[in-house]
Design a protein around this motif. Sequence first.
Motif, PDB file in Angstrom:
ATOM      1  N   PRO A  27       0.816  -1.224   0.000  1.00  0.00           N
ATOM      2  CA  PRO A  27       0.000   0.000   0.000  1.00  0.00           C
ATOM      3  C   PRO A  27       0.851   1.277   0.000  1.00  0.00           C
ATOM      4  N   GLU A  28       1.960   1.276   0.732  1.00  0.00           N
ATOM      5  CA  GLU A  28       2.801   2.471   0.781  1.00  0.00           C
ATOM      6  C   GLU A  28       3.467   2.761  -0.559  1.00  0.00           C
ATOM      7  N   LEU A  29       3.706   1.720  -1.359  1.00  0.00           N
ATOM      8  CA  LEU A  29       4.250   1.923  -2.698  1.00  0.00           C
ATOM      9  C   LEU A  29       3.180   2.509  -3.622  1.00  0.00           C
ATOM     10  N   GLU A  63       8.624  14.796  -9.450  1.00  0.00           N
ATOM     11  CA  GLU A  63       8.373  13.768  -8.442  1.00  0.00           C
ATOM     12  C   GLU A  63       8.646  12.382  -9.006  1.00  0.00           C
ATOM     13  N   TYR A  64       8.260  12.173 -10.255  1.00  0.00           N
ATOM     14  CA  TYR A  64       8.510  10.887 -10.910  1.00  0.00           C
ATOM     15  C   TYR A  64      10.014  10.623 -11.010  1.00  0.00           C
ATOM     16  N   GLN A  65      10.780  11.635 -11.380  1.00  0.00           N
ATOM     17  CA  GLN A  65      12.232  11.485 -11.515  1.00  0.00           C
ATOM     18  C   GLN A  65      12.894  11.174 -10.166  1.00  0.00           C
ATOM     19  N   ASN A  66      12.260  11.567  -9.069  1.00  0.00           N
ATOM     20  CA  ASN A  66      12.816  11.336  -7.735  1.00  0.00           C
ATOM     21  C   ASN A  66      12.416   9.999  -7.120  1.00  0.00           C
ATOM     22  N   LEU A  67      11.594   9.213  -7.801  1.00  0.00           N
ATOM     23  CA  LEU A  67      11.184   7.924  -7.255  1.00  0.00           C
ATOM     24  C   LEU A  67      12.359   7.034  -6.851  1.00  0.00           C
ATOM     25  N   PRO A  68      13.437   6.959  -7.640  1.00  0.00           N
ATOM     26  CA  PRO A  68      14.550   6.080  -7.249  1.00  0.00           C
ATOM     27  C   PRO A  68      15.208   6.449  -5.912  1.00  0.00           C
ATOM     28  N   VAL A  72      10.982   3.439   0.065  1.00  0.00           N
ATOM     29  CA  VAL A  72      10.040   2.359  -0.249  1.00  0.00           C
ATOM     30  C   VAL A  72      10.289   1.814  -1.655  1.00  0.00           C
ATOM     31  N   MET A  73      10.696   2.666  -2.579  1.00  0.00           N
ATOM     32  CA  MET A  73      11.014   2.202  -3.934  1.00  0.00           C
ATOM     33  C   MET A  73      12.258   1.320  -3.899  1.00  0.00           C
ATOM     34  N   GLN A  74      13.260   1.746  -3.149  1.00  0.00           N
ATOM     35  CA  GLN A  74      14.485   0.957  -3.031  1.00  0.00           C
ATOM     36  C   GLN A  74      14.213  -0.392  -2.370  1.00  0.00           C
ATOM     37  N   LYS A  75      13.323  -0.394  -1.388  1.00  0.00           N
ATOM     38  CA  LYS A  75      12.944  -1.641  -0.710  1.00  0.00           C
ATOM     39  C   LYS A  75      12.206  -2.570  -1.681  1.00  0.00           C
ATOM     40  N   TRP A  76      11.344  -2.020  -2.535  1.00  0.00           N
ATOM     41  CA  TRP A  76      10.614  -2.813  -3.533  1.00  0.00           C
ATOM     42  C   TRP A  76      11.592  -3.449  -4.522  1.00  0.00           C
ATOM     43  N   TRP A  77      12.567  -2.663  -4.966  1.00  0.00           N
ATOM     44  CA  TRP A  77      13.580  -3.199  -5.876  1.00  0.00           C
ATOM     45  C   TRP A  77      14.338  -4.348  -5.224  1.00  0.00           C
ATOM     46  N   ASN A  90      19.988  -2.391  -7.611  1.00  0.00           N
ATOM     47  CA  ASN A  90      18.813  -3.271  -7.512  1.00  0.00           C
ATOM     48  C   ASN A  90      17.617  -2.786  -8.316  1.00  0.00           C
ATOM     49  N   SER A  91      17.697  -1.640  -8.960  1.00  0.00           N
ATOM     50  CA  SER A  91      16.593  -1.184  -9.803  1.00  0.00           C
ATOM     51  C   SER A  91      16.455  -2.145 -10.984  1.00  0.00           C
ATOM     52  N   PRO A  92      15.241  -2.344 -11.469  1.00  0.00           N
ATOM     53  CA  PRO A  92      15.070  -3.226 -12.617  1.00  0.00           C
ATOM     54  C   PRO A  92      15.823  -2.695 -13.829  1.00  0.00           C
ATOM     55  N   ARG A  93      16.488  -3.592 -14.513  1.00  0.00           N
ATOM     56  CA  ARG A  93      17.099  -3.187 -15.786  1.00  0.00           C
ATOM     57  C   ARG A  93      15.950  -2.878 -16.725  1.00  0.00           C
ATOM     58  N   SER A  94      15.879  -1.642 -17.183  1.00  0.00           N
ATOM     59  CA  SER A  94      14.783  -1.261 -18.061  1.00  0.00           C
ATOM     60  C   SER A  94      15.306  -0.423 -19.217  1.00  0.00           C
ATOM     61  N   ILE A  95      14.580  -0.492 -20.294  1.00  0.00           N
ATOM     62  CA  ILE A  95      14.909   0.260 -21.496  1.00  0.00           C
ATOM     63  C   ILE A  95      13.696   1.091 -21.865  1.00  0.00           C
ATOM     64  N   SER A  96      13.898   2.395 -21.963  1.00  0.00           N
ATOM     65  CA  SER A  96      12.809   3.283 -22.373  1.00  0.00           C
ATOM     66  C   SER A  96      12.450   3.011 -23.825  1.00  0.00           C
ATOM     67  N   LEU A  97      11.179   3.131 -24.114  1.00  0.00           N
ATOM     68  CA  LEU A  97      10.697   2.912 -25.471  1.00  0.00           C
ATOM     69  C   LEU A  97      10.187   4.219 -26.061  1.00  0.00           C
ATOM     70  N   GLU A  98      10.491   4.422 -27.309  1.00  0.00           N
ATOM     71  CA  GLU A  98      10.059   5.625 -28.011  1.00  0.00           C
ATOM     72  C   GLU A  98       8.634   5.450 -28.505  1.00  0.00           C
ATOM     73  N   GLU A  99       7.819   6.435 -28.255  1.00  0.00           N
ATOM     74  CA  GLU A  99       6.457   6.404 -28.778  1.00  0.00           C
ATOM     75  C   GLU A  99       6.492   6.779 -30.264  1.00  0.00           C
ATOM     76  N   VAL A 100       5.928   5.927 -31.076  1.00  0.00           N
ATOM     77  CA  VAL A 100       5.895   6.192 -32.519  1.00  0.00           C
ATOM     78  C   VAL A 100       4.487   6.371 -33.058  1.00  0.00           C
ATOM     79  N   PHE A 101       3.478   6.064 -32.230  1.00  0.00           N
ATOM     80  CA  PHE A 101       2.096   6.260 -32.647  1.00  0.00           C
ATOM     81  C   PHE A 101       1.220   6.353 -31.405  1.00  0.00           C
TER      82      PHE A 101
END
Length: 104
Positions: A27-29, A63-68, A72-77, A90-101
Amino acid sequence: MRRIAFKMFLHEGFEEEYKRRHKEIWPELKVLLKESGVEDYSIFLDEETHLLFGVLKCSKEMEYQNLPLQPVMQKWWEHNKDIMQTNKDNSPRSISLEEVFYLE
């Protein structure tokens, strides 16, 4: 409102565990994500490739950029590092995707 999409990488054999952990998301996440402007957040699983595809809307960019930085975010990771590919922090390895449509 910005739309964000990314992919992450689940370890083979952990599909059900990943689903279980997200059904029981803390819930806190949830509160932290919402307070950080995250809305309409979904994660999809391609069971053939073990790729996770996330998409969300964000109304509070700073605020979104500060999530890491949030404990609680670090604990979730930390909680999920055993079932997916992660970075050294411990953050998930992620790749941003470009919006094309986008159909409005």
